[in-house]
Scaffold this motif. Structure first.
Motif, PDB file in Angstrom:
ATOM      1  N   PHE A  20       0.825  -1.203   0.000  1.00 43.73           N
ATOM      2  CA  PHE A  20       0.000   0.000   0.000  1.00 43.73           C
ATOM      3  C   PHE A  20       0.864   1.260   0.000  1.00 43.73           C
ATOM      4  O   PHE A  20       0.584   2.229  -0.707  1.00 43.73           O
ATOM      5  N   ASP A  21       1.926   1.259   0.795  1.00 42.16           N
ATOM      6  CA  ASP A  21       2.826   2.415   0.841  1.00 42.16           C
ATOM      7  C   ASP A  21       3.498   2.647  -0.510  1.00 42.16           C
ATOM      8  O   ASP A  21       3.622   3.781  -0.970  1.00 42.16           O
TER       9      ASP A  21
ATOM     10  N   GLY B 270       2.324   1.737  -3.426  1.00 40.92           N
ATOM     11  CA  GLY B 270       1.302   2.226  -4.354  1.00 40.92           C
ATOM     12  C   GLY B 270       1.047   3.712  -4.167  1.00 40.92           C
ATOM     13  O   GLY B 270       0.879   4.456  -5.133  1.00 40.92           O
ATOM     14  N   LYS B 271       1.011   4.176  -2.921  1.00 39.88           N
ATOM     15  CA  LYS B 271       0.813   5.597  -2.645  1.00 39.88           C
ATOM     16  C   LYS B 271       1.980   6.424  -3.197  1.00 39.88           C
ATOM     17  O   LYS B 271       1.775   7.498  -3.769  1.00 39.88           O
ATOM     18  N   MET B 272       3.183   5.916  -3.014  1.00 41.03           N
ATOM     19  CA  MET B 272       4.358   6.640  -3.500  1.00 41.03           C
ATOM     20  C   MET B 272       4.349   6.740  -5.027  1.00 41.03           C
ATOM     21  O   MET B 272       4.674   7.790  -5.587  1.00 41.03           O
TER      22      MET B 272
ATOM     23  N   GLU C  68       1.685   6.692  -6.976  1.00 40.46           N
ATOM     24  CA  GLU C  68       0.630   7.623  -7.348  1.00 40.46           C
ATOM     25  C   GLU C  68       1.074   9.069  -7.129  1.00 40.46           C
ATOM     26  O   GLU C  68       0.834   9.936  -7.980  1.00 40.46           O
ATOM     27  N   GLN C  69       1.740   9.344  -6.021  1.00 44.21           N
ATOM     28  CA  GLN C  69       2.240  10.691  -5.765  1.00 44.21           C
ATOM     29  C   GLN C  69       3.263  11.113  -6.815  1.00 44.21           C
ATOM     30  O   GLN C  69       3.272  12.266  -7.272  1.00 44.21           O
TER      31      GLN C  69
END
Length: 102
Positions: free
Chosen positions: A16-17, A19-21, A23-24
Motif C-alpha cells: 500500500f505504501d 502504491g501511494k508513493m 501515485e504521488q
C-alpha cells in the motif's frame, strides 16, 4: 513461492505504501508538465505582445525633414552643417587581444 502469515503481515502494508508513493510521483510529474505548459503559454503571449524591431529614429526624422523642407533646400543644408558628427567610442575590450595565460 508461498508466503507465510508473518510475511504477509509485513508485505501487504508495504504494498500500500509503495502504491501511494507511485501515485504521488505520477501526480507530481503531471503537475510539473502542467506548470511547464502554463509557463510556455505565458512566454509565448509575452513574445507576441512585445515589439521585436523598431524603425530607426534617424531615418524617420530624415524623412520628415525632406518632406517639410522640400520647399527650402538651403535650410536643410544649414541643419546638416550645424550637426557635428560625433566620433564613435571604442569598446574597452572588443578587438583588443587580452592574454589570459598566466
Amino acid at each position: 513461492m508461498s508466503l507465510k502469515g508473518v510475511e504477509l503481515q509485513i508485505a501487504i502494508p508495504k504494498t500500500f505504501d509503495a502504491g501511494k508513493m507511485v501515485e504521488q510521483h505520477q501526480q507530481n510529474t503531471i503537475n510539473q508538465q502542467i506548470h511547464a505548459n502554463e509557463a510556455l503559454k505565458k512566454e509565448l503571449d509575452r513574445k507576441q505582445t512585445t515589439v521585436n524591431e523598431t524603425d530607426s529614429t534617424d531615418a524617420i526624422t530624415d524623412e520628415e525633414e525632406r518632406q517639410g523642407d522640400a520647399e527650402n533646400p538651403s535650410m536643410l543644408a544649414k541643419k546638416k552643417k550645424k550637426v557635428p558628427e560625433a566620433p564613435k567610442a571604442q569598446h574597452p575590450f572588443k578587438g583588443n587581444f587580452i592574454d589570459f595565460s598566466g
